[in-house]
Write a protein that holds these residues in place. Structure first.
Motif, PDB file in Angstrom:
ATOM      1  N   LEU A  64       0.811  -1.214   0.000  1.00  0.00           N
ATOM      2  CA  LEU A  64       0.000   0.000   0.000  1.00  0.00           C
ATOM      3  C   LEU A  64       0.850   1.272   0.000  1.00  0.00           C
ATOM      4  O   LEU A  64       0.414   2.310  -0.493  1.00  0.00           O
ATOM      5  N   ASN A  65       2.053   1.192   0.550  1.00  0.00           N
ATOM      6  CA  ASN A  65       2.948   2.363   0.632  1.00  0.00           C
ATOM      7  C   ASN A  65       4.111   2.292  -0.350  1.00  0.00           C
ATOM      8  O   ASN A  65       5.036   3.093  -0.255  1.00  0.00           O
ATOM      9  N   ASP A  66       4.046   1.351  -1.275  1.00  0.00           N
ATOM     10  CA  ASP A  66       5.137   1.173  -2.236  1.00  0.00           C
ATOM     11  C   ASP A  66       4.835   1.961  -3.515  1.00  0.00           C
ATOM     12  O   ASP A  66       3.929   1.609  -4.260  1.00  0.00           O
ATOM     13  N   PRO A  67       5.604   3.027  -3.793  1.00  0.00           N
ATOM     14  CA  PRO A  67       5.337   3.834  -4.990  1.00  0.00           C
ATOM     15  C   PRO A  67       5.590   3.072  -6.296  1.00  0.00           C
ATOM     16  O   PRO A  67       5.122   3.474  -7.347  1.00  0.00           O
ATOM     17  N   ASN A  68       6.310   1.954  -6.211  1.00  0.00           N
ATOM     18  CA  ASN A  68       6.606   1.158  -7.408  1.00  0.00           C
ATOM     19  C   ASN A  68       5.685  -0.042  -7.575  1.00  0.00           C
ATOM     20  O   ASN A  68       5.891  -0.855  -8.468  1.00  0.00           O
ATOM     21  N   ALA A  69       4.677  -0.155  -6.726  1.00  0.00           N
ATOM     22  CA  ALA A  69       3.757  -1.289  -6.804  1.00  0.00           C
ATOM     23  C   ALA A  69       2.965  -1.237  -8.113  1.00  0.00           C
ATOM     24  O   ALA A  69       2.599  -0.161  -8.594  1.00  0.00           O
ATOM     25  N   SER A  70       2.692  -2.405  -8.656  1.00  0.00           N
ATOM     26  CA  SER A  70       1.895  -2.492  -9.887  1.00  0.00           C
ATOM     27  C   SER A  70       0.438  -2.182  -9.584  1.00  0.00           C
ATOM     28  O   SER A  70       0.003  -2.226  -8.420  1.00  0.00           O
ATOM     29  N   ARG A  71      -0.327  -1.910 -10.609  1.00  0.00           N
ATOM     30  CA  ARG A  71      -1.765  -1.678 -10.454  1.00  0.00           C
ATOM     31  C   ARG A  71      -2.412  -2.891  -9.798  1.00  0.00           C
ATOM     32  O   ARG A  71      -3.170  -2.785  -8.847  1.00  0.00           O
ATOM     33  N   HIS A  72      -2.080  -4.070 -10.306  1.00  0.00           N
ATOM     34  CA  HIS A  72      -2.637  -5.306  -9.758  1.00  0.00           C
ATOM     35  C   HIS A  72      -2.260  -5.452  -8.282  1.00  0.00           C
ATOM     36  O   HIS A  72      -3.104  -5.780  -7.448  1.00  0.00           O
ATOM     37  N   GLY A  73      -0.997  -5.205  -7.961  1.00  0.00           N
ATOM     38  CA  GLY A  73      -0.536  -5.322  -6.588  1.00  0.00           C
ATOM     39  C   GLY A  73      -1.262  -4.378  -5.648  1.00  0.00           C
ATOM     40  O   GLY A  73      -1.687  -4.768  -4.559  1.00  0.00           O
ATOM     41  N   LEU A  74      -1.417  -3.126  -6.070  1.00  0.00           N
ATOM     42  CA  LEU A  74      -2.130  -2.141  -5.246  1.00  0.00           C
ATOM     43  C   LEU A  74      -3.594  -2.509  -5.050  1.00  0.00           C
ATOM     44  O   LEU A  74      -4.120  -2.409  -3.940  1.00  0.00           O
ATOM     45  N   GLU A  75      -4.239  -2.932  -6.128  1.00  0.00           N
ATOM     46  CA  GLU A  75      -5.653  -3.314  -6.028  1.00  0.00           C
ATOM     47  C   GLU A  75      -5.827  -4.491  -5.074  1.00  0.00           C
ATOM     48  O   GLU A  75      -6.735  -4.505  -4.239  1.00  0.00           O
ATOM     49  N   HIS A  76      -4.940  -5.468  -5.198  1.00  0.00           N
ATOM     50  CA  HIS A  76      -5.052  -6.628  -4.321  1.00  0.00           C
ATOM     51  C   HIS A  76      -4.732  -6.250  -2.878  1.00  0.00           C
ATOM     52  O   HIS A  76      -5.405  -6.708  -1.948  1.00  0.00           O
ATOM     53  N   ALA A  77      -3.735  -5.411  -2.681  1.00  0.00           N
ATOM     54  CA  ALA A  77      -3.368  -4.964  -1.328  1.00  0.00           C
ATOM     55  C   ALA A  77      -4.535  -4.239  -0.659  1.00  0.00           C
ATOM     56  O   ALA A  77      -4.809  -4.455   0.528  1.00  0.00           O
ATOM     57  N   LYS A  78      -5.232  -3.395  -1.415  1.00  0.00           N
ATOM     58  CA  LYS A  78      -6.399  -2.681  -0.863  1.00  0.00           C
ATOM     59  C   LYS A  78      -7.514  -3.667  -0.521  1.00  0.00           C
ATOM     60  O   LYS A  78      -8.149  -3.567   0.530  1.00  0.00           O
ATOM     61  N   TRP A  79      -7.746  -4.606  -1.420  1.00  0.00           N
ATOM     62  CA  TRP A  79      -8.789  -5.599  -1.193  1.00  0.00           C
ATOM     63  C   TRP A  79      -8.491  -6.417   0.059  1.00  0.00           C
ATOM     64  O   TRP A  79      -9.343  -6.544   0.944  1.00  0.00           O
ATOM     65  N   VAL A  80      -7.281  -6.958   0.155  1.00  0.00           N
ATOM     66  CA  VAL A  80      -6.950  -7.834   1.274  1.00  0.00           C
ATOM     67  C   VAL A  80      -6.874  -7.056   2.593  1.00  0.00           C
ATOM     68  O   VAL A  80      -7.142  -7.602   3.657  1.00  0.00           O
ATOM     69  N   GLN A  81      -6.574  -5.784   2.533  1.00  0.00           N
ATOM     70  CA  GLN A  81      -6.558  -4.960   3.737  1.00  0.00           C
ATOM     71  C   GLN A  81      -7.974  -4.805   4.303  1.00  0.00           C
ATOM     72  O   GLN A  81      -8.179  -4.866   5.508  1.00  0.00           O
ATOM     73  N   ASP A  82      -8.948  -4.626   3.422  1.00  0.00           N
ATOM     74  CA  ASP A  82     -10.311  -4.314   3.850  1.00  0.00           C
ATOM     75  C   ASP A  82     -11.232  -5.518   4.025  1.00  0.00           C
ATOM     76  O   ASP A  82     -12.168  -5.467   4.820  1.00  0.00           O
ATOM     77  N   VAL A  83     -11.006  -6.591   3.274  1.00  0.00           N
ATOM     78  CA  VAL A  83     -11.911  -7.733   3.312  1.00  0.00           C
ATOM     79  C   VAL A  83     -11.846  -8.408   4.690  1.00  0.00           C
ATOM     80  O   VAL A  83     -10.820  -8.348   5.382  1.00  0.00           O
ATOM     81  N   LYS A  84     -12.949  -9.057   5.068  1.00  0.00           N
ATOM     82  CA  LYS A  84     -12.947  -9.811   6.323  1.00  0.00           C
ATOM     83  C   LYS A  84     -12.125 -11.074   6.113  1.00  0.00           C
ATOM     84  O   LYS A  84     -12.466 -11.921   5.290  1.00  0.00           O
ATOM     85  N   LYS A  85     -11.033 -11.180   6.854  1.00  0.00           N
ATOM     86  CA  LYS A  85     -10.124 -12.313   6.758  1.00  0.00           C
ATOM     87  C   LYS A  85     -10.385 -13.275   7.912  1.00  0.00           C
ATOM     88  O   LYS A  85     -10.751 -12.853   9.004  1.00  0.00           O
ATOM     89  N   ILE A  86     -10.163 -14.552   7.646  1.00  0.00           N
ATOM     90  CA  ILE A  86     -10.329 -15.572   8.672  1.00  0.00           C
ATOM     91  C   ILE A  86      -9.012 -16.325   8.783  1.00  0.00           C
ATOM     92  O   ILE A  86      -8.460 -16.768   7.776  1.00  0.00           O
TER      93      ILE A  86
END
Length: 189
Positions: A64-86
């Motif tokens: 989430l704080n990596d300026p070189n992250a890919s679009r896919h990486g950022l989207e997945h990072a946002k998703w996994v940060q917010d989704v309910k994890k078990i």
């Protein structure tokens, strides 16, 4: 009712990781990335064992704080940060990553209650130890396996210790240019 689906990359000889716990043998490319996005689109909550959870927790928030992250990486990072994890673990005392539910005891009861809730499927990502426990409890409904064109010879077995035969029915399969075969099975009734 939601399903509990196992999503796991496996070697041709049935390993989910190499002898060092590594996954660099998976031919991860744009085609597999697109497939993984399709899988994530059907996830209501990711399910992890302790080891996979801790690996994810230590990596994805940094993206989430990596300026070189890919679009896919950022989207997945946002998703996994917010989704309910078990996370399923008998050894963890607490799970501190945002929006995480820790299941220590009464695994069958807790998972069955989650399956009864409305929404998208519960999907186990890798986590062979947790997958084995959930399989033994008869809770896994479908298996999404990406069979990679590599023989590892040793490592962490995807289904080590399963003592009873489990018959599966093939629902679909797809072959990628990299040689990966993506399969979807359900328990044979």
């Amino acid at each position: 009712m939601r399903k509990l689906v196992l999503f796991m990359h496996v070697s041709l000889d049935g390993y989910a990781s190499d002898s060092n716990g590594g996954l660099d043998w998976i031919p991860y490319n744009e085609e597999l990335e697109k497939y993984a996005e399709e899988v994530v689109a059907e996830v209501g909550s990711p399910v992890y064992g302790r080891t996979t959870y801790q690996m994810m927790e230590s990596y994805w928030p940094t993206v989430l704080n990596d300026p070189n992250a890919s679009r896919h990486g950022l989207e997945h990072a946002k998703w996994v940060q917010d989704v309910k994890k078990i996370v399923i673990s008998g050894t963890m005392d607490k799970a501190e990553w945002n929006n995480t539910m820790l299941i220590k005891d009464k695994i069958a009861e807790e998972i069955k209650a989650l399956k009864e809730q409305p929404g998208k499927n519960l999907v186990i990502f890798g986590s062979p130890g947790a997958a084995k426990t959930l399989l033994e409890l008869g809770l896994i409904d479908e298996f999404l396996l990406t069979i990679c064109p590599v023989v590892l010879g040793r490592g962490k077995s995807a289904f080590e210790g399963v003592i009873e035969k489990i018959r599966l029915k093939l629902l679909s399969s797809r072959t990628f240019k990299s040689g990966i075969i993506a399969t979807r099975y359900e328990l044979e009734k």
